[in-house]
Each structure stands twice: as structure tokens, then as C-alpha cells.
Write an enzyme that holds these catalytic residues in place. Structure first.
Site, PDB file in Angstrom:
ATOM      1  N   GLU A 106      -8.851  51.915  -0.011  1.00 13.81           N
ATOM      2  CA  GLU A 106      -8.737  53.358  -0.244  1.00 13.81           C
ATOM      3  C   GLU A 106      -8.215  54.022   1.014  1.00 13.81           C
ATOM      4  O   GLU A 106      -8.609  53.651   2.114  1.00 13.81           O
ATOM      5  CB  GLU A 106     -10.109  53.975  -0.568  1.00 13.81           C
ATOM      6  CG  GLU A 106     -10.411  54.009  -2.033  1.00 13.81           C
ATOM      7  CD  GLU A 106     -11.455  52.980  -2.405  1.00 13.81           C
ATOM      8  OE1 GLU A 106     -12.117  52.467  -1.480  1.00 13.81           O
ATOM      9  OE2 GLU A 106     -11.582  52.671  -3.600  1.00 13.81           O
ATOM     10  N   ASN A 111      -3.003  60.574   4.981  1.00 12.36           N
ATOM     11  CA  ASN A 111      -2.803  59.580   6.053  1.00 12.36           C
ATOM     12  C   ASN A 111      -1.445  58.882   5.900  1.00 12.36           C
ATOM     13  O   ASN A 111      -1.340  57.717   5.528  1.00 12.36           O
ATOM     14  CB  ASN A 111      -3.952  58.564   6.019  1.00 12.36           C
ATOM     15  CG  ASN A 111      -4.075  57.796   7.320  1.00 12.36           C
ATOM     16  OD1 ASN A 111      -3.161  57.799   8.137  1.00 12.36           O
ATOM     17  ND2 ASN A 111      -5.202  57.132   7.500  1.00 12.36           N
ATOM     18  N   TYR A 118       0.978  50.459   4.491  1.00 13.01           N
ATOM     19  CA  TYR A 118       0.520  49.655   3.348  1.00 13.01           C
ATOM     20  C   TYR A 118       1.664  49.415   2.361  1.00 13.01           C
ATOM     21  O   TYR A 118       1.793  48.317   1.818  1.00 13.01           O
ATOM     22  CB  TYR A 118      -0.664  50.344   2.655  1.00 13.01           C
ATOM     23  CG  TYR A 118      -1.891  50.496   3.532  1.00 13.01           C
ATOM     24  CD1 TYR A 118      -2.361  49.434   4.296  1.00 13.01           C
ATOM     25  CD2 TYR A 118      -2.598  51.698   3.595  1.00 13.01           C
ATOM     26  CE1 TYR A 118      -3.488  49.565   5.107  1.00 13.01           C
ATOM     27  CE2 TYR A 118      -3.729  51.837   4.400  1.00 13.01           C
ATOM     28  CZ  TYR A 118      -4.161  50.777   5.153  1.00 13.01           C
ATOM     29  OH  TYR A 118      -5.273  50.909   5.946  1.00 13.01           O
TER      30      TYR A 118
HETATM   31  C1  COA Z   1      -2.996  53.456  10.277  1.00 10.12           C
HETATM   32  C2  COA Z   1      -2.994  52.578  11.534  1.00 10.12           C
HETATM   33  C3  COA Z   1      -4.056  51.508  11.399  1.00 10.12           C
HETATM   34  C4  COA Z   1      -1.616  51.918  11.653  1.00 10.12           C
HETATM   35  O1  COA Z   1      -1.642  50.989  12.714  1.00 10.12           O
HETATM   36  P1  COA Z   1      -0.323  50.665  13.577  1.00 10.12           P
HETATM   37  O2  COA Z   1      -0.575  49.444  14.390  1.00 10.12           O
HETATM   38  O3  COA Z   1       0.116  51.882  14.261  1.00 10.12           O
HETATM   39  O4  COA Z   1       0.644  50.306  12.397  1.00 10.12           O
HETATM   40  P2  COA Z   1       2.098  49.684  12.455  1.00 10.12           P
HETATM   41  O5  COA Z   1       2.669  49.792  13.835  1.00 10.12           O
HETATM   42  O6  COA Z   1       1.989  48.337  11.833  1.00 10.12           O
HETATM   43  O7  COA Z   1       2.904  50.606  11.427  1.00 10.12           O
HETATM   44  C5  COA Z   1       2.672  51.981  11.369  1.00 10.12           C
HETATM   45  C6  COA Z   1       3.857  52.744  10.894  1.00 10.12           C
HETATM   46  O8  COA Z   1       3.515  54.034  11.388  1.00 10.12           O
HETATM   47  C7  COA Z   1       4.558  54.607  12.070  1.00 10.12           C
HETATM   48  N1  COA Z   1       4.302  55.057  13.454  1.00 10.12           N
HETATM   49  C8  COA Z   1       5.216  55.267  14.363  1.00 10.12           C
HETATM   50  N2  COA Z   1       4.701  55.763  15.473  1.00 10.12           N
HETATM   51  C9  COA Z   1       3.412  55.859  15.267  1.00 10.12           C
HETATM   52  C10 COA Z   1       2.358  56.313  16.071  1.00 10.12           C
HETATM   53  N3  COA Z   1       2.507  56.791  17.287  1.00 10.12           N
HETATM   54  N4  COA Z   1       1.144  56.272  15.551  1.00 10.12           N
HETATM   55  C11 COA Z   1       0.962  55.794  14.328  1.00 10.12           C
HETATM   56  N5  COA Z   1       1.932  55.349  13.533  1.00 10.12           N
HETATM   57  C12 COA Z   1       3.165  55.380  13.986  1.00 10.12           C
HETATM   58  C13 COA Z   1       5.671  53.687  12.113  1.00 10.12           C
HETATM   59  O9  COA Z   1       6.637  54.319  11.318  1.00 10.12           O
HETATM   60  C14 COA Z   1       5.187  52.390  11.512  1.00 10.12           C
HETATM   61  O10 COA Z   1       6.088  52.011  10.579  1.00 10.12           O
HETATM   62  P3  COA Z   1       7.367  51.083  10.974  1.00 10.12           P
HETATM   63  O11 COA Z   1       6.888  49.690  10.769  1.00 10.12           O
HETATM   64  O12 COA Z   1       8.404  51.500   9.996  1.00 10.12           O
HETATM   65  O13 COA Z   1       7.733  51.347  12.395  1.00 10.12           O
HETATM   66  C15 COA Z   1      -3.223  53.418  12.815  1.00 10.12           C
HETATM   67  O14 COA Z   1      -2.312  54.475  12.825  1.00 10.12           O
HETATM   68  C16 COA Z   1      -4.646  53.975  12.928  1.00 10.12           C
HETATM   69  O15 COA Z   1      -5.532  53.310  13.438  1.00 10.12           O
HETATM   70  N6  COA Z   1      -4.872  55.217  12.466  1.00 10.12           N
HETATM   71  C17 COA Z   1      -6.178  55.858  12.521  1.00 10.12           C
HETATM   72  C18 COA Z   1      -7.194  55.176  11.652  1.00 10.12           C
HETATM   73  C19 COA Z   1      -6.717  55.039  10.235  1.00 10.12           C
HETATM   74  O16 COA Z   1      -6.142  55.922   9.667  1.00 10.12           O
HETATM   75  N7  COA Z   1      -6.988  53.865   9.632  1.00 10.12           N
HETATM   76  C20 COA Z   1      -6.604  53.554   8.272  1.00 10.12           C
HETATM   77  C21 COA Z   1      -7.686  53.966   7.328  1.00 10.12           C
HETATM   78  S1  COA Z   1      -7.241  53.580   5.654  1.00 10.12           S
END
Ligand code: COA
Length: 149
Positions: A106, A111, A118
Site C-alpha cells: 500500500e 507519494n 513501484y
Molecule cells: C520511496 C523511496 C523508498 C524510493 O527510494 P529511492 O532509493 O530513492 O528509489 P530509486 O532511486 O530506486 O527510484 C526513485 C525514483 O524517484 C525519483 N527521484 C529522483 N530524485 C529523487 C530524490 N531526491 N528523492 C526521491 N526520489 C527521487 C527518481 O525519478 C527515481 O526514478 P528513476 O529510476 O527514473 O530515476 C524513498 O524516496 C523514500 O524512502 N521515501 C520516504 C519513505 C517512503 O515513502 N517509503 C515508501 C512507503 S510506501
């Protein structure tokens, strides 16, 4: 950057707890996290280390024949580098080994980064769970079909 993904152990609980509070404003709680790691046979939790420092975490449950992602975060300074995707890949690997049919999660409708990540992995939006969160925000149920193979 050296990335290592390993099983979460007891030494990681304070890290996960403190960061969950900072990022989500709430946590499963330290006792629950200890129980999950020590006693829950269906839980699979992983930690990502960047240059040996804890950077990210994912928690999942194998509720055979399906599985679900309970929680996932990447520390802010490590986001946008593919670490979130790699953690999900780790869960997918476990699912494939266990011949899981469907991996679900979920996510808040607001977000955008998470939803995009995903979708890139192959998750599809299933249904909307109305007012799922405490602030009445809707959740998207997202589903990755693995086919149980
Ligand atoms: C959602 C989350 C886990 C993604 O982790 P991540 O390691 O940044 O993910 P990825 O790098 O694999 O991919 C994220 C995408 O977000 C985008 N992104 C770019 N810059 C970013 C930034 N500064 N911060 C977050 N996302 C960014 C990118 O477009 C990327 O897509 P791409 O593969 O086309 O470049 C992270 O943003 C997070 O911890 N957020 C807060 C907690 C949360 O929301 N958890 C999910 C609950 S369901």
C-alpha cells in the site's frame, strides 16, 4: 559507492525505529521489530549499507501464496540512486524462491516518487483504499504478479 544488502538483525532495530519516526512520524515500534526478526517465521527484513553505513530498509511478509511489503525507506541523502529498487528486488528474489504468486503493498496516493518506482519495477495499481491513513489520505494497493514460478 559500495552497496551491500543483508538480512536485518537485532543491531539494526534502533536505526529502523529512529528513522521510521523521523520519516513517517511513527514506527512499528522497537518491540515489534525485535519480535519480527526473532520470532516471526514469515517476516523477511533487509538493510542496505552504503560504504558500510546503514542507508535503507525494507520489511516484508511471506503470507504464502502471496507476500506483502510492509515498509520501506531510504535515508534522504541516499535517495534517487536506485537503492529502493534494489531492496525491492531482494524481496522479489525471495518471493521467486518461495514461488509466491503476488507481491502487494500500500502506498499513499501523494507519494509520487514511490509510486513511480513501484511502476518501474512492474507493480500495477489494484484498488484504491479510501481514507486508509490516519490523515484520511487514500492508499493505492499495488500488485506485482510473479506467477508463482
Ligand atoms: C520511496 C523511496 C523508498 C524510493 O527510494 P529511492 O532509493 O530513492 O528509489 P530509486 O532511486 O530506486 O527510484 C526513485 C525514483 O524517484 C525519483 N527521484 C529522483 N530524485 C529523487 C530524490 N531526491 N528523492 C526521491 N526520489 C527521487 C527518481 O525519478 C527515481 O526514478 P528513476 O529510476 O527514473 O530515476 C524513498 O524516496 C523514500 O524512502 N521515501 C520516504 C519513505 C517512503 O515513502 N517509503 C515508501 C512507503 S510506501
Amino acid at each position: 559507492m559500495e552497496l551491500l544488502i543483508r538480512k536485518m538483525d537485532m543491531s539494526d532495530v534502533p536505526f529502523v525505529y529512529e528513522e521510521e519516526i523521523k520519516i513517517f512520524g511513527k514506527s512499528l515500534g522497537e518491540m515489534t521489530l525485535y519480535n519480527e526478526i526473532l520470532h516471526n517465521k514469515m517476516s523477511r527484513y533487509f538493510i542496505a549499507l552504503v560504504d558500510k553505513k546503514r542507508a535503507a530498509y525494507v520489511g516484508s511478509w511471506l503470507t504464502i501464496p502471496n507476500a506483502e511489503i510492509l515498509n520501506l525507506f531510504v535515508l534522504e541523502e541516499y535517495r534517487g540512486q536506485g537503492i529502493g529498487k534494489k531492496l525491492i528486488d531482494e524481496v522479489v528474489k525471495v518471493c521467486n524462491k518461495e514461488k509466491i504468486d503476488m507481491l502487494t503493498l500500500e502506498v499513499r496516493v501523494s507519494n509520487k516518487y514511490a509510486i513511480k518506482m513501484y511502476e518501474d519495477i512492474g507493480f500495477k495499481v489494484g484498488i484504491v483504499r479510501k481514507k486508509y491513513y490516519e490523515n484520511k489520505e487514500d492508499a493505492l494497493l499495488m500488485i506485482l504478479s510473479l506467477g508463482g514460478k
